[in-house]
Motif scaffolding. Structure first.
Motif, PDB file in Angstrom:
ATOM      1  N   ASN A  23      -4.281   0.281   2.289  1.00  0.00           N
ATOM      2  CA  ASN A  23      -5.015   1.476   1.911  1.00  0.00           C
ATOM      3  C   ASN A  23      -5.616   2.128   3.157  1.00  0.00           C
ATOM      4  OD1 ASN A  23      -7.672   2.912   1.079  1.00  0.00           O
ATOM      5  ND2 ASN A  23      -6.487   2.763  -0.808  1.00  0.00           N
ATOM      6  N   HIS A  24      -5.505   3.430   3.228  1.00  0.00           N
ATOM      7  CA  HIS A  24      -5.970   4.146   4.427  1.00  0.00           C
ATOM      8  C   HIS A  24      -7.472   3.993   4.660  1.00  0.00           C
ATOM      9  CE1 HIS A  24      -7.288   7.221   1.583  1.00  0.00           C
ATOM     10  NE2 HIS A  24      -7.918   7.816   2.576  1.00  0.00           N
ATOM     11  N   LYS A  25      -8.234   3.676   3.629  1.00  0.00           N
ATOM     12  CA  LYS A  25      -9.685   3.499   3.776  1.00  0.00           C
ATOM     13  C   LYS A  25     -10.069   2.080   4.192  1.00  0.00           C
ATOM     14  CE  LYS A  25     -11.008   6.956   0.343  1.00  0.00           C
ATOM     15  NZ  LYS A  25     -11.702   7.161  -0.942  1.00  0.00           N
TER      16      LYS A  25
ATOM     17  N   GLU B  57       2.092   1.202  12.503  1.00  0.00           N
ATOM     18  CA  GLU B  57       2.235   2.155  11.398  1.00  0.00           C
ATOM     19  C   GLU B  57       3.561   2.883  11.538  1.00  0.00           C
ATOM     20  OE1 GLU B  57       0.270   6.309   9.938  1.00  0.00           O
ATOM     21  OE2 GLU B  57      -1.112   4.809  10.740  1.00  0.00           O
TER      22      GLU B  57
ATOM     23  N   ASN C 218      -1.643   5.086   1.249  1.00  0.00           N
ATOM     24  CA  ASN C 218      -1.473   3.802   1.928  1.00  0.00           C
ATOM     25  C   ASN C 218      -0.611   4.029   3.156  1.00  0.00           C
ATOM     26  OD1 ASN C 218      -2.884   2.326   0.041  1.00  0.00           O
ATOM     27  ND2 ASN C 218      -1.110   1.358  -0.843  1.00  0.00           N
ATOM     28  N   TYR C 219      -0.912   3.302   4.220  1.00  0.00           N
ATOM     29  CA  TYR C 219      -0.058   3.303   5.383  1.00  0.00           C
ATOM     30  C   TYR C 219       0.940   2.175   5.273  1.00  0.00           C
ATOM     31  CZ  TYR C 219      -3.580   6.414   7.365  1.00  0.00           C
ATOM     32  OH  TYR C 219      -4.430   7.457   7.585  1.00  0.00           O
TER      33      TYR C 219
ATOM     34  N   THR D  64     -10.372  -0.036   6.650  1.00  0.00           N
ATOM     35  CA  THR D  64     -10.348  -0.099   8.116  1.00  0.00           C
ATOM     36  C   THR D  64     -10.341  -1.529   8.630  1.00  0.00           C
ATOM     37  OG1 THR D  64     -12.756   0.158   8.151  1.00  0.00           O
ATOM     38  CG2 THR D  64     -11.437   2.160   8.412  1.00  0.00           C
TER      39      THR D  64
ATOM     40  N   GLU E 251       3.841   6.605   5.584  1.00  0.00           N
ATOM     41  CA  GLU E 251       2.856   6.643   4.508  1.00  0.00           C
ATOM     42  C   GLU E 251       3.544   6.530   3.157  1.00  0.00           C
ATOM     43  OE1 GLU E 251       0.888  10.397   4.982  1.00  0.00           O
ATOM     44  OE2 GLU E 251      -0.216   9.735   6.757  1.00  0.00           O
TER      45      GLU E 251
ATOM     46  N   ARG F 137      -6.737  -2.710   8.349  1.00  0.00           N
ATOM     47  CA  ARG F 137      -5.906  -1.999   9.315  1.00  0.00           C
ATOM     48  C   ARG F 137      -6.124  -2.554  10.722  1.00  0.00           C
ATOM     49  NH1 ARG F 137      -7.530   3.788   8.452  1.00  0.00           N
ATOM     50  NH2 ARG F 137      -6.181   4.161  10.238  1.00  0.00           N
TER      51      ARG F 137
END
Length: 168
Positions: free
Chosen positions: A128-130, A145, A160-161, A132, A148, A135
């Protein structure tokens, strides 16, 4: 301790998965879409079905006989960016009191070794992009990455990445 999960782990995997998923993704509270997803997705029956499949594997981490983390591998998954079949690191869940102790890194190492032993050259995942923290974790472990995709929950799209790593 790290080991391949068995059918006896189904209920514990379901509960740990629901707990970690809610902690990370129900950050604004619980709504019907979240409840429906969790109650439908994280069941002993669903976990047992995956455990019986030839193309899916759970590796679990235990402490004092208690499940504290897991990683799951989907060997039949098609990467949405490369359109190739390669092992997907479907879930990497560590119970919150045990984060920051290297368990995720160890589970990831064991999973990548399993994929290498089976002759795979690359693994991929979505995050999920949020998220962090996740990630940053995957970045530290050499994931890059590559595109997307979206996780759809009750007709809502969540960015999502897609991350990938060579394991040769």
């Amino acid at each position: 301790m790290y080991r391949i999960a068995t059918f006896d782990d189904s209920a514990n995997i379901a509960v740990l998965s629901a707990q970690v998923w809610l902690h990370n993704y129900a950050t604004e509270g619980i709504n019907t879409a979240i409840s429906d997803y969790v109650l439908r997705e994280f069941t002993s029956q669903n976990i047992a079905k995956k455990l019986s499949a030839d193309d899916y594997k759970y590796i679990v981490s235990e402490r004092d006989g208690n499940l504290i983390g897991l990683i799951s591998l989907d060997f039949s998954s098609i990467c949405p960016i490369t359109k190739t079949t390669a092992p997907e690191l479907d879930r990497l869940y560590i119970q919150e009191p045990f984060t920051g102790q290297g368990l995720g890194s160890q589970l990831l190492k064991v999973a990548i070794k399993e994929c290498k032993n089976l002759g795979y050259e690359r693994v991929w995942l979505t995050v999920n992009h949020k998220n962090t923290r996740a990630r940053a974790f995957y970045n530290r472990h050499g994931f890059e990455e590559i595109g997307e995709t979206y996780f759809v929950l009750n007709e809502e799209q969540h960015l999502n990445y897609v991350l990938s790593k060579s394991i040769v």
